[in-house]
Design a protein around this motif. Structure first.
Motif, PDB file in Angstrom:
ATOM      1  N   MET A   1      26.762  77.267  -8.321  1.00 54.75           N
ATOM      2  CA  MET A   1      27.794  76.428  -9.023  1.00 54.75           C
ATOM      3  C   MET A   1      27.855  75.141  -8.772  1.00 54.75           C
ATOM      4  O   MET A   1      27.574  74.717  -7.464  1.00 54.75           O
ATOM      5  CB  MET A   1      29.219  77.226  -8.654  1.00 54.75           C
ATOM      6  N   TYR A   2      28.440  74.363  -9.540  1.00 53.92           N
ATOM      7  CA  TYR A   2      28.566  72.778  -8.902  1.00 53.92           C
ATOM      8  C   TYR A   2      29.954  72.457  -9.618  1.00 53.92           C
ATOM      9  O   TYR A   2      30.866  73.160 -10.095  1.00 53.92           O
ATOM     10  CB  TYR A   2      27.667  71.998 -10.018  1.00 53.92           C
ATOM     11  N   SER A   3      30.108  71.272  -8.861  1.00 51.61           N
ATOM     12  CA  SER A   3      31.433  70.588  -9.372  1.00 51.61           C
ATOM     13  C   SER A   3      31.410  69.537 -10.575  1.00 51.61           C
ATOM     14  O   SER A   3      30.377  69.022 -10.773  1.00 51.61           O
ATOM     15  CB  SER A   3      32.083  69.755  -8.173  1.00 51.61           C
ATOM     16  N   ARG A   4      32.480  69.623 -11.348  1.00 47.58           N
ATOM     17  CA  ARG A   4      32.597  68.824 -12.292  1.00 47.58           C
ATOM     18  C   ARG A   4      33.583  67.932 -11.887  1.00 47.58           C
ATOM     19  O   ARG A   4      34.559  68.248 -11.823  1.00 47.58           O
ATOM     20  CB  ARG A   4      32.787  69.429 -13.673  1.00 47.58           C
ATOM     21  N   VAL A   5      33.271  66.400 -11.904  1.00 47.51           N
ATOM     22  CA  VAL A   5      34.320  65.528 -11.523  1.00 47.51           C
ATOM     23  C   VAL A   5      34.558  64.424 -12.620  1.00 47.51           C
ATOM     24  O   VAL A   5      33.696  63.962 -13.150  1.00 47.51           O
ATOM     25  CB  VAL A   5      33.775  64.625 -10.165  1.00 47.51           C
ATOM     26  N   TYR A   6      35.668  64.201 -13.470  1.00 47.19           N
ATOM     27  CA  TYR A   6      35.937  63.453 -14.232  1.00 47.19           C
ATOM     28  C   TYR A   6      36.714  62.021 -13.510  1.00 47.19           C
ATOM     29  O   TYR A   6      37.585  62.216 -12.491  1.00 47.19           O
ATOM     30  CB  TYR A   6      36.934  64.036 -15.075  1.00 47.19           C
ATOM     31  N   THR A   7      36.134  61.080 -13.834  1.00 46.50           N
ATOM     32  CA  THR A   7      36.822  59.728 -13.266  1.00 46.50           C
ATOM     33  C   THR A   7      37.431  58.738 -14.297  1.00 46.50           C
ATOM     34  O   THR A   7      36.980  59.018 -15.572  1.00 46.50           O
ATOM     35  CB  THR A   7      35.769  58.726 -12.390  1.00 46.50           C
ATOM     36  N   ASP A  69      26.351  70.607  -5.596  1.00 46.34           N
ATOM     37  CA  ASP A  69      25.624  69.893  -6.877  1.00 46.34           C
ATOM     38  C   ASP A  69      27.006  69.294  -7.822  1.00 46.34           C
ATOM     39  O   ASP A  69      27.862  69.940  -7.816  1.00 46.34           O
ATOM     40  CB  ASP A  69      25.053  70.752  -7.650  1.00 46.34           C
ATOM     41  N   VAL A  70      26.745  68.245  -8.094  1.00 48.28           N
ATOM     42  CA  VAL A  70      28.002  67.537  -8.937  1.00 48.28           C
ATOM     43  C   VAL A  70      27.581  66.775 -10.095  1.00 48.28           C
ATOM     44  O   VAL A  70      26.474  66.086 -10.118  1.00 48.28           O
ATOM     45  CB  VAL A  70      28.889  66.606  -7.923  1.00 48.28           C
ATOM     46  N   ALA A  71      28.245  66.897 -11.303  1.00 48.82           N
ATOM     47  CA  ALA A  71      28.226  66.213 -12.147  1.00 48.82           C
ATOM     48  C   ALA A  71      29.349  65.385 -12.441  1.00 48.82           C
ATOM     49  O   ALA A  71      30.440  65.823 -12.426  1.00 48.82           O
ATOM     50  CB  ALA A  71      27.999  67.031 -13.571  1.00 48.82           C
ATOM     51  N   LEU A  72      29.431  63.934 -12.613  1.00 41.84           N
ATOM     52  CA  LEU A  72      30.384  62.800 -12.603  1.00 41.84           C
ATOM     53  C   LEU A  72      30.450  62.507 -14.149  1.00 41.84           C
ATOM     54  O   LEU A  72      29.229  62.091 -14.617  1.00 41.84           O
ATOM     55  CB  LEU A  72      30.129  61.991 -11.728  1.00 41.84           C
ATOM     56  N   ASP A 103      24.429  54.418  -2.097  1.00 48.37           N
ATOM     57  CA  ASP A 103      24.529  54.625  -0.552  1.00 48.37           C
ATOM     58  C   ASP A 103      25.321  56.151  -0.412  1.00 48.37           C
ATOM     59  O   ASP A 103      24.705  57.039   0.111  1.00 48.37           O
ATOM     60  CB  ASP A 103      25.123  53.784   0.201  1.00 48.37           C
ATOM     61  N   LEU A 104      26.335  56.450  -1.353  1.00 50.74           N
ATOM     62  CA  LEU A 104      26.930  57.651  -1.208  1.00 50.74           C
ATOM     63  C   LEU A 104      26.084  58.721  -1.965  1.00 50.74           C
ATOM     64  O   LEU A 104      25.947  59.871  -1.527  1.00 50.74           O
ATOM     65  CB  LEU A 104      28.160  57.529  -2.285  1.00 50.74           C
ATOM     66  N   VAL A 105      25.483  58.514  -3.028  1.00 52.84           N
ATOM     67  CA  VAL A 105      24.459  59.473  -3.786  1.00 52.84           C
ATOM     68  C   VAL A 105      23.284  59.963  -2.753  1.00 52.84           C
ATOM     69  O   VAL A 105      22.843  60.793  -2.811  1.00 52.84           O
ATOM     70  CB  VAL A 105      23.937  58.787  -5.276  1.00 52.84           C
ATOM     71  N   GLN A 106      22.842  58.838  -2.064  1.00 54.05           N
ATOM     72  CA  GLN A 106      21.857  59.091  -0.894  1.00 54.05           C
ATOM     73  C   GLN A 106      22.455  60.255   0.046  1.00 54.05           C
ATOM     74  O   GLN A 106      21.607  60.979   0.484  1.00 54.05           O
ATOM     75  CB  GLN A 106      21.355  57.911  -0.592  1.00 54.05           C
ATOM     76  N   GLN A 107      23.706  60.001   0.639  1.00 56.19           N
ATOM     77  CA  GLN A 107      24.186  60.933   1.510  1.00 56.19           C
ATOM     78  C   GLN A 107      24.373  62.196   1.057  1.00 56.19           C
ATOM     79  O   GLN A 107      24.272  63.277   1.691  1.00 56.19           O
ATOM     80  CB  GLN A 107      25.719  60.498   1.761  1.00 56.19           C
ATOM     81  N   ILE A 108      24.754  62.493  -0.418  1.00 57.04           N
ATOM     82  CA  ILE A 108      24.945  64.056  -0.899  1.00 57.04           C
ATOM     83  C   ILE A 108      23.591  64.327  -1.255  1.00 57.04           C
ATOM     84  O   ILE A 108      23.389  65.486  -1.288  1.00 57.04           O
ATOM     85  CB  ILE A 108      25.792  63.415  -2.109  1.00 57.04           C
ATOM     86  N   GLY A 109      22.690  63.313  -1.608  1.00 59.86           N
ATOM     87  CA  GLY A 109      21.534  64.199  -2.312  1.00 59.86           C
ATOM     88  C   GLY A 109      21.437  63.384  -3.579  1.00 59.86           C
ATOM     89  O   GLY A 109      21.934  64.038  -4.301  1.00 59.86           O
ATOM     90  N   GLU A 111      19.294  64.383  -5.835  1.00 55.55           N
ATOM     91  CA  GLU A 111      18.865  65.677  -6.657  1.00 55.55           C
ATOM     92  C   GLU A 111      20.103  66.405  -6.995  1.00 55.55           C
ATOM     93  O   GLU A 111      20.190  67.385  -7.887  1.00 55.55           O
ATOM     94  CB  GLU A 111      17.696  66.509  -6.121  1.00 55.55           C
ATOM     95  N   ARG A 112      21.068  66.315  -6.358  1.00 56.84           N
ATOM     96  CA  ARG A 112      22.528  66.935  -6.581  1.00 56.84           C
ATOM     97  C   ARG A 112      23.333  66.264  -7.319  1.00 56.84           C
ATOM     98  O   ARG A 112      24.516  66.807  -7.741  1.00 56.84           O
ATOM     99  CB  ARG A 112      23.191  67.115  -5.066  1.00 56.84           C
ATOM    100  N   VAL A 113      23.125  65.035  -7.613  1.00 57.56           N
ATOM    101  CA  VAL A 113      24.204  64.180  -8.521  1.00 57.56           C
ATOM    102  C   VAL A 113      23.631  63.805  -9.769  1.00 57.56           C
ATOM    103  O   VAL A 113      22.523  63.392 -10.120  1.00 57.56           O
ATOM    104  CB  VAL A 113      24.514  62.940  -7.671  1.00 57.56           C
ATOM    105  N   ARG A 114      24.653  63.983 -10.855  1.00 58.52           N
ATOM    106  CA  ARG A 114      24.229  63.572 -12.270  1.00 58.52           C
ATOM    107  C   ARG A 114      25.525  62.647 -12.630  1.00 58.52           C
ATOM    108  O   ARG A 114      26.662  63.056 -12.311  1.00 58.52           O
ATOM    109  CB  ARG A 114      24.266  64.747 -13.055  1.00 58.52           C
ATOM    110  N   PHE A 115      25.123  61.827 -13.402  1.00 55.44           N
ATOM    111  CA  PHE A 115      26.139  60.725 -13.960  1.00 55.44           C
ATOM    112  C   PHE A 115      25.853  60.989 -15.607  1.00 55.44           C
ATOM    113  O   PHE A 115      24.948  61.060 -16.178  1.00 55.44           O
ATOM    114  CB  PHE A 115      26.003  59.354 -13.526  1.00 55.44           C
TER     115      PHE A 115
END
Length: 143
Positions: A1-7, A69-72, A103-109, A111-115
């Motif tokens: 499961m991953y998070s969906r974040v709307y900004t 994992d997160v999709a922004l 920098d924040l994406v590198q902290q999270i990883g 491969e775990r972040v999608r924009f």
């Protein structure tokens, strides 16, 4: 499961009084909202406000849930294209904000972040937009 974040980011005037917001869901259920936040920036441009929404969402994830994992999702084509390297980022302020995101994406990883760019009619973006406008209304009313 991953998070969906709307900004989202909003400003009254451009540049003008600005706010950022995000809302996070951990499933596809519309009622699975995990967290949301918004804040006042001060005087900024609309694009800067959009960047700050993404930055605050990533900070929250890095602090509270770095292994997920997160999709922004953002309705800012400019921010998403600059962050993903599909457009040149020539503005110094955008370059600095993009650096914070990298920098924040590198902290999270990485491969775990999608924009992802979405339309402003996307329900999650509309929630974030309402949060931005409530923040601006409250600040500008002096309460």
């Amino acid at each position: 499961m991953y998070s969906r974040v709307y900004t989202d980011g909003a400003c009254r005037g451009n540049p003008g009084d600005s706010a950022w917001a995000y809302v996070r869901f951990d499933s596809f259920d519309a009622f699975s909202r995990v967290t949301q936040d918004s804040g006042y920036i001060g005087v900024a441009t609309n694009n800067e406000a959009e960047y700050w929404g993404l930055i605050h969402a990533l900070r929250s994830l890095a602090e509270h849930d770095p292994g997920k994992d997160v999709a922004l999702y953002s309705d800012s084509r400019v921010a998403i294209r600059q962050i993903t390297g599909k457009s040149v980022c020539a503005c110094r302020t955008h370059l600095r904000l993009r650096g914070l995101i990298v920098d924040l994406v590198q902290q999270i990883g990485r491969e775990r972040v999608r924009f992802c760019h979405v339309r402003r009619t996307e329900p999650g973006v509309q929630i974030a937009d309402r949060l931005c406008n409530r923040t601006l209304d409250r600040i500008l009313a002096g309460t």
